[in-house]
Write a protein that holds these residues in place. Structure first.
Motif, PDB file in Angstrom:
ATOM      1  N   MET A   1       0.850  -1.203   0.000  1.00 16.89           N
ATOM      2  CA  MET A   1       0.000   0.000   0.000  1.00 16.89           C
ATOM      3  C   MET A   1       0.879   1.245   0.000  1.00 16.89           C
ATOM      4  SD  MET A   1      -3.361  -0.326   2.426  1.00 16.89           S
ATOM      5  CE  MET A   1      -3.180  -1.987   3.092  1.00 16.89           C
ATOM      6  N   LYS A   2       0.361   2.272  -0.653  1.00 12.25           N
ATOM      7  CA  LYS A   2       1.109   3.530  -0.707  1.00 12.25           C
ATOM      8  C   LYS A   2       0.440   4.516   0.254  1.00 12.25           C
ATOM      9  CE  LYS A   2       2.864   6.838  -4.099  1.00 12.25           C
ATOM     10  NZ  LYS A   2       2.049   8.015  -3.764  1.00 12.25           N
ATOM     11  N   LEU A   3       1.270   5.121   1.101  1.00 14.53           N
ATOM     12  CA  LEU A   3       0.724   6.056   2.084  1.00 14.53           C
ATOM     13  C   LEU A   3       0.198   7.304   1.375  1.00 14.53           C
ATOM     14  CD1 LEU A   3       0.435   6.420   5.210  1.00 14.53           C
ATOM     15  CD2 LEU A   3       2.497   7.837   5.068  1.00 14.53           C
ATOM     16  N   PRO A   4      -1.080   7.631   1.576  1.00 17.27           N
ATOM     17  CA  PRO A   4      -1.629   8.832   0.926  1.00 17.27           C
ATOM     18  C   PRO A   4      -0.903  10.087   1.422  1.00 17.27           C
ATOM     19  CG  PRO A   4      -3.372   7.492   1.893  1.00 17.27           C
ATOM     20  CD  PRO A   4      -2.080   6.934   2.389  1.00 17.27           C
ATOM     21  N   ASN A   5      -0.810  11.037   0.541  1.00 17.80           N
ATOM     22  CA  ASN A   5      -0.111  12.275   0.881  1.00 17.80           C
ATOM     23  C   ASN A   5      -1.090  13.249   1.542  1.00 17.80           C
ATOM     24  OD1 ASN A   5       1.773  14.298   0.989  1.00 17.80           O
ATOM     25  ND2 ASN A   5       1.411  14.957  -1.133  1.00 17.80           N
ATOM     26  N   ILE A   6      -1.361  13.007   2.825  1.00 17.28           N
ATOM     27  CA  ILE A   6      -2.272  13.915   3.525  1.00 17.28           C
ATOM     28  C   ILE A   6      -1.560  14.501   4.737  1.00 17.28           C
ATOM     29  CG2 ILE A   6      -4.410  12.800   2.768  1.00 17.28           C
ATOM     30  CD1 ILE A   6      -4.593  11.514   5.538  1.00 17.28           C
ATOM     31  N   GLN A   7      -2.010  15.686   5.103  1.00 20.74           N
ATOM     32  CA  GLN A   7      -1.418  16.414   6.221  1.00 20.74           C
ATOM     33  C   GLN A   7      -2.521  16.590   7.263  1.00 20.74           C
ATOM     34  OE1 GLN A   7       1.579  16.679   5.031  1.00 20.74           O
ATOM     35  NE2 GLN A   7       2.416  17.437   6.966  1.00 20.74           N
ATOM     36  N   ILE A   8      -2.337  15.979   8.427  1.00 23.89           N
ATOM     37  CA  ILE A   8      -3.363  16.096   9.470  1.00 23.89           C
ATOM     38  C   ILE A   8      -2.987  17.264  10.389  1.00 23.89           C
ATOM     39  CG2 ILE A   8      -4.500  14.944  11.404  1.00 23.89           C
ATOM     40  CD1 ILE A   8      -3.920  12.266   9.947  1.00 23.89           C
ATOM     41  N   ILE A   9      -3.901  18.228  10.503  1.00 22.89           N
ATOM     42  CA  ILE A   9      -3.580  19.398  11.314  1.00 22.89           C
ATOM     43  C   ILE A   9      -3.772  19.068  12.791  1.00 22.89           C
ATOM     44  CG2 ILE A   9      -4.124  21.020   9.459  1.00 22.89           C
ATOM     45  CD1 ILE A   9      -6.769  21.623  10.735  1.00 22.89           C
ATOM     46  N   ASP A  10      -3.077  19.794  13.653  1.00 23.30           N
ATOM     47  CA  ASP A  10      -3.186  19.466  15.071  1.00 23.30           C
ATOM     48  C   ASP A  10      -3.911  20.568  15.833  1.00 23.30           C
ATOM     49  OD1 ASP A  10      -1.349  21.383  15.896  1.00 23.30           O
ATOM     50  OD2 ASP A  10      -0.394  19.984  17.286  1.00 23.30           O
ATOM     51  N   GLU A  11      -4.124  20.303  17.109  1.00 23.62           N
ATOM     52  CA  GLU A  11      -5.047  21.137  17.896  1.00 23.62           C
ATOM     53  C   GLU A  11      -4.665  22.611  17.962  1.00 23.62           C
ATOM     54  OE1 GLU A  11      -5.095  20.407  22.170  1.00 23.62           O
ATOM     55  OE2 GLU A  11      -3.308  19.186  21.954  1.00 23.62           O
ATOM     56  N   LYS A  12      -3.407  22.933  17.653  1.00 21.15           N
ATOM     57  CA  LYS A  12      -3.019  24.354  17.677  1.00 21.15           C
ATOM     58  C   LYS A  12      -3.607  25.101  16.484  1.00 21.15           C
ATOM     59  CE  LYS A  12       1.420  23.059  19.522  1.00 21.15           C
ATOM     60  NZ  LYS A  12       1.432  21.808  18.735  1.00 21.15           N
ATOM     61  N   ASP A  13      -4.020  24.361  15.474  1.00 17.40           N
ATOM     62  CA  ASP A  13      -4.563  24.965  14.254  1.00 17.40           C
ATOM     63  C   ASP A  13      -6.022  25.374  14.485  1.00 17.40           C
ATOM     64  OD1 ASP A  13      -5.698  25.333  11.602  1.00 17.40           O
ATOM     65  OD2 ASP A  13      -3.862  24.386  10.851  1.00 17.40           O
ATOM     66  N   LYS A  14      -6.296  26.659  14.329  1.00 11.49           N
ATOM     67  CA  LYS A  14      -7.629  27.181  14.688  1.00 11.49           C
ATOM     68  C   LYS A  14      -8.738  26.670  13.769  1.00 11.49           C
ATOM     69  CE  LYS A  14      -6.500  31.132  17.470  1.00 11.49           C
ATOM     70  NZ  LYS A  14      -5.036  30.963  17.519  1.00 11.49           N
ATOM     71  N   ARG A  15      -8.378  26.145  12.614  1.00 15.61           N
ATOM     72  CA  ARG A  15      -9.423  25.626  11.723  1.00 15.61           C
ATOM     73  C   ARG A  15     -10.216  24.512  12.390  1.00 15.61           C
ATOM     74  NH1 ARG A  15      -5.788  24.652   6.504  1.00 15.61           N
ATOM     75  NH2 ARG A  15      -4.307  24.256   8.196  1.00 15.61           N
ATOM     76  N   LEU A  16      -9.570  23.782  13.318  1.00 16.40           N
ATOM     77  CA  LEU A  16     -10.272  22.703  14.020  1.00 16.40           C
ATOM     78  C   LEU A  16     -11.416  23.231  14.875  1.00 16.40           C
ATOM     79  CD1 LEU A  16      -7.407  20.328  15.169  1.00 16.40           C
ATOM     80  CD2 LEU A  16      -9.184  19.836  13.491  1.00 16.40           C
ATOM     81  N   ARG A  17     -11.442  24.542  15.097  1.00 14.72           N
ATOM     82  CA  ARG A  17     -12.471  25.157  15.931  1.00 14.72           C
ATOM     83  C   ARG A  17     -13.611  25.742  15.117  1.00 14.72           C
ATOM     84  NH1 ARG A  17     -12.483  22.971  20.397  1.00 14.72           N
ATOM     85  NH2 ARG A  17     -10.568  22.977  21.593  1.00 14.72           N
ATOM     86  N   LEU A  18     -13.532  25.620  13.807  1.00 14.46           N
ATOM     87  CA  LEU A  18     -14.577  26.194  12.953  1.00 14.46           C
ATOM     88  C   LEU A  18     -15.661  25.161  12.662  1.00 14.46           C
ATOM     89  CD1 LEU A  18     -12.249  28.095  10.456  1.00 14.46           C
ATOM     90  CD2 LEU A  18     -13.422  28.998  12.482  1.00 14.46           C
ATOM     91  N   ILE A  19     -16.822  25.657  12.298  1.00 11.85           N
ATOM     92  CA  ILE A  19     -17.937  24.771  11.955  1.00 11.85           C
ATOM     93  C   ILE A  19     -17.870  24.479  10.457  1.00 11.85           C
ATOM     94  CG2 ILE A  19     -20.458  24.577  11.855  1.00 11.85           C
ATOM     95  CD1 ILE A  19     -20.577  26.159  14.437  1.00 11.85           C
ATOM     96  N   SER A  20     -17.840  23.211  10.117  1.00 10.54           N
ATOM     97  CA  SER A  20     -17.759  22.817   8.711  1.00 10.54           C
ATOM     98  C   SER A  20     -19.113  23.017   8.030  1.00 10.54           C
ATOM     99  CB  SER A  20     -17.327  21.355   8.603  1.00 10.54           C
ATOM    100  OG  SER A  20     -16.008  21.208   9.096  1.00 10.54           O
ATOM    101  N   LYS A  21     -19.063  23.178   6.726  1.00  6.86           N
ATOM    102  CA  LYS A  21     -20.293  23.480   5.962  1.00  6.86           C
ATOM    103  C   LYS A  21     -20.837  22.238   5.260  1.00  6.86           C
ATOM    104  CE  LYS A  21     -19.790  28.364   5.130  1.00  6.86           C
ATOM    105  NZ  LYS A  21     -18.482  28.666   5.743  1.00  6.86           N
ATOM    106  N   ASP A  22     -22.157  22.236   5.081  1.00  9.06           N
ATOM    107  CA  ASP A  22     -22.795  21.156   4.328  1.00  9.06           C
ATOM    108  C   ASP A  22     -22.185  21.060   2.934  1.00  9.06           C
ATOM    109  OD1 ASP A  22     -24.615  19.832   5.954  1.00  9.06           O
ATOM    110  OD2 ASP A  22     -26.136  21.385   5.705  1.00  9.06           O
ATOM    111  N   VAL A  23     -22.182  19.854   2.418  1.00  4.20           N
ATOM    112  CA  VAL A  23     -21.552  19.578   1.130  1.00  4.20           C
ATOM    113  C   VAL A  23     -22.631  19.503   0.051  1.00  4.20           C
ATOM    114  CG1 VAL A  23     -20.134  17.894  -0.102  1.00  4.20           C
ATOM    115  CG2 VAL A  23     -19.830  18.209   2.354  1.00  4.20           C
TER     116      VAL A  23
END
Ligand code: NI
Length: 183
Positions: A1-23
């Motif tokens: 398997m090939k590891l996907p190239n994704i970047q997981i943000i951590d708790e210091k990143d304020k985006r984790l505190r935002l409300i996501s929008k309907d798709v």
């Protein structure tokens, strides 16, 4: 398997505190790719050999916001008893009903965006009925229980900018544990 190239943000990143929008549907190519990447990443994180090879932390769920994408999408990968994996792709979810009974993970919840030791219990519903859409925009209803119910609640929290640590009382991290069932 090939590891996907994704970047997981951590708790210091304020985006984790935002409300996501309907798709909106149909999903974009990028969103479809992101869903595939998240599933492969979680699978690899649960396979000992791959986890060690790529120095991953084992995870069961990921929300789009953890990749910095503020859309109401999450995936959960469950390892079944026979060693195979079951994927849950959950888009624009809403909780239709939940049990009175509450449960918590005895060893504590974890999150791929929280890279430190945490202590305390997070009360969760033992069972829930959730309405959501699949990756083709088809609505479905799913009944979840036990660890999958917890995983759904953890990820729905992410879509609302909530982290599991917010649900732990810092003054009394094991508050009310006797009123709930440990799993
Ligand atoms: Ni998480």
């Amino acid at each position: 398997m090939k590891l996907p190239n994704i970047q997981i943000i951590d708790e210091k990143d304020k985006r984790l505190r935002l409300i996501s929008k309907d798709v909106d549907f149909p999903l974009t190519k990028e969103d479809q790719q992101m869903i595939d990447d998240m599933i492969i990443y979680l699978k690899m994180s649960q396979i000992d050999e791959e986890r060690e090879k790529y120095d991953l932390r084992a995870g069961m769920g990921l929300s789009a916001v953890q990749l910095g994408v503020l859309k109401r999408i999450f995936v959960i990968v469950e390892e079944l008893d026979d060693g195979s994996f079951k994927d849950y792709i959950v888009i624009n979810p809403s909780i239709k009903s939940f049990s009175e009974e509450q449960i918590f993970v005895g060893e504590g919840e974890g999150c791929l965006s929280i890279n430190r030791e945490t202590n305390g219990i997070v009360p969760r519903y033992a069972r829930m009925t959730v309405e959501a859409f699949d990756r083709n925009g088809m609505p479905y209803v799913i009944r979840v229980r036990e660890d999958i119910s917890i995983a759904f609640q953890h990820e729905i929290d992410h879509l609302n900018g909530i982290l599991f640590i917010d649900r732990i009382d810092p003054k009394n991290p094991f508050k009310n544990s006797h009123k709930m069932r440990e799993i």
